[in-house]
Design an enzyme around this catalytic site. Structure first.
Site, short mmCIF file in Angstrom:
data_model
loop_
_atom_site.label_atom_id
_atom_site.label_comp_id
_atom_site.label_asym_id
_atom_site.label_seq_id
_atom_site.Cartn_x
_atom_site.Cartn_y
_atom_site.Cartn_z
N ASP A 174 -39.61 -136.74 -35.55
CA ASP A 174 -38.65 -137.19 -36.92
C ASP A 174 -39.43 -136.37 -38.10
OD1 ASP A 174 -36.36 -138.33 -35.74
OD2 ASP A 174 -37.60 -140.07 -35.53
N ASP A 213 -29.83 -135.36 -32.65
CA ASP A 213 -30.46 -135.69 -34.07
C ASP A 213 -31.70 -134.46 -34.19
OD1 ASP A 213 -29.72 -137.73 -32.48
OD2 ASP A 213 -30.27 -139.20 -33.62
#
Ligand code: GLY
Length: 413
Positions: A116, A175
């Site tokens: 992330d 994602d």
């Protein structure tokens, strides 16, 4: 090296943004956009009053703020939103608040335990670097962070690994497309072509394995790390494995639109348009274009207790669609541009009023309400979320740029 790279970018990668005028007519006024930015700025300053120095806002549930440490995947959104709001309003206090938050976040440049880092470091330090007058500021942090992210790439699976926990073997979630902009920009900054190669390879593998025939995407594709073979296609936050989780479709739309911007590869533009078509023509998309948390929520058995509240909208997905569609509208012919622009405008109009926009002074200082984090895990359900605010404000700033006759995406340093 950097100069060679710039020459490559200027002459080989054809500039794709229209430089003077939006491809589609704009129907929202400067007054409207500026008012929304000013209201959002008022709200976030309320949130700032509640936010401890070393913590990052996540949500506000049952009248209580929830904060995270810097290692949570969302830590970059709050400083990023402050910086966008500074850009959109010119209020120096927002710049100070945003830059202050970078201090406790900087250590994440060394975090190799998550994919992330694009969200955490590029939405925050990336925007600070873009706005800074000193091109060398934040450079080391960003470069180290990009190397940490690149350390998760496998030549066998040809992807960046998303999570390290079991029961997954080598999971890649849709994602993860959102981290590629970080690698592409750092490749331009440093001349390190490996970062660019990793981003393109990951996007190509995802394009091959994550999509169904209707161009919706699976949430998780699990790979065999020894052979690179696909082991399973599953969901984690969607309704069921074959469902189309609303935010996941947004990550894909935004990711392939950005990949086209950065590479001029037409296959990414085509993919982005097919994803947009899936979203915008889906029969379960409400007329206000704020999606339910999963496009297939009506196929859930009524007796399934996990989903007693399945009829919820996900404002975070809508904000993401609006921002991505504004960009996509600039790369296509006039007919499609008008379709995407009008869709983005509908979303922005609706997010800018009740029930999605929180009245100033409520919602703990978060701008939007009614997002869904993970319904299957009953986590962050029908609450404000820091990333919903980030993409909403990003979309407002993108629109403000178009109104000013500037390219939808600001040029980086
Ligand atoms: N990246 C996690 C989520 O979209 O919830």
């Amino acid at each position: 090296m950097r100069i060679l790279y710039l020459i490559f970018t200027l002459f080989v990668v054809i500039p794709k943004q229209s430089n003077a005028q939006s491809k589609a007519a704009l129907h929202l006024t400067s007054d409207f956009i500026d008012k929304q930015l000013l209201e959002a700025a008022k709200q976030i300053q309320i949130l700032a009053e509640h936010t401890p120095t070393d913590k990052f806002p996540r949500t506000f549930e049952d009248g209580v703020h929830k904060f995270s440490n810097s290692s949570w995947w969302c830590s970059g959104f709050y400083p990023g939103t402050l910086l966008y709001l500074y850009e959109g309003t010119g209020d120096d206090n927002l710049l100070t608040l945003g830059l202050d938050k970078l201090v406790p976040l900087a250590k994440e440049q060394h975090n190799k335990g998550t994919h992330d880092l694009g969200f955490m470091l590029f939405c925050s330090f990336g925007n600070a670097w873009r706005l800074s007058k000193d091109v060398n500021q934040y450079k080391d942090i960003l470069q180290t962070g990009a190397q940490s992210l690149a350390s998760r790439f496998s030549e066998t699976t040809k992807t960046i690994r998303s999570w390290d926990h079991k029961p997954w073997h080598y999971p890649v979630i849709i994602d993860n497309m959102m981290n590629l902009e970080f690698l592409l920009e750092m490749s331009k900054m440093t001349g390190n072509t490996r970062l660019r190669d990793i981003a393109i390879t990951h996007a190509n593998t995802t394009l091959a394995n994550h999509f169904r025939k209707d161009y919706s995407s699976y949430h998780v594709v699990d790979y065999d790390p020894e052979t690179g073979a696909v082991v399973a296609k599953k969901t984690h936050q969607g309704a069921f494995d074959e469902s189309a989780w609303a935010r996941g479709q947004g990550w894909a739309l935004y990711g392939y639109t950005m990949m086209y911007r950065e590479t001029a590869d037409e296959q990414y533009l085509k993919q982005a348009q097919l994803i947009a078509q899936f979203i915008l023509s889906h029969p379960s998309l409400p007329n206000d274009l704020i999606p339910y948390w999963d496009f297939d929520k009506d196929k859930i058995a009524p007796t399934d207790r996990n989903y007693a509240n399945k009829d919820l909208r996900d404002v975070s997905a809508a904000a993401l669609y609006a921002s991505a569609l504004l960009e996509l509208s600039q790369y296509v012919d006039r007919k499609d541009a008008t379709y995407y622009m009008q869709s983005a405008e509908t979303i922005l109009r609706n997010l800018s009023k009740a029930p999605y926009l929180a009245p100033t002074g409520t919602n703990g200082g978060f701008i939007l309400q009614h997002s869904v984090g993970a319904l299957p895990g009953n986590s962050e359900v029908d609450v404000p979320l820091t990333y919903a605010d980030y993409y909403y404000v990003e979309a407002l700033v993108r629109y403000q740029r178009l109104l000013a006759g500037q390219p939808v995406i600001a040029t980086l340093n």
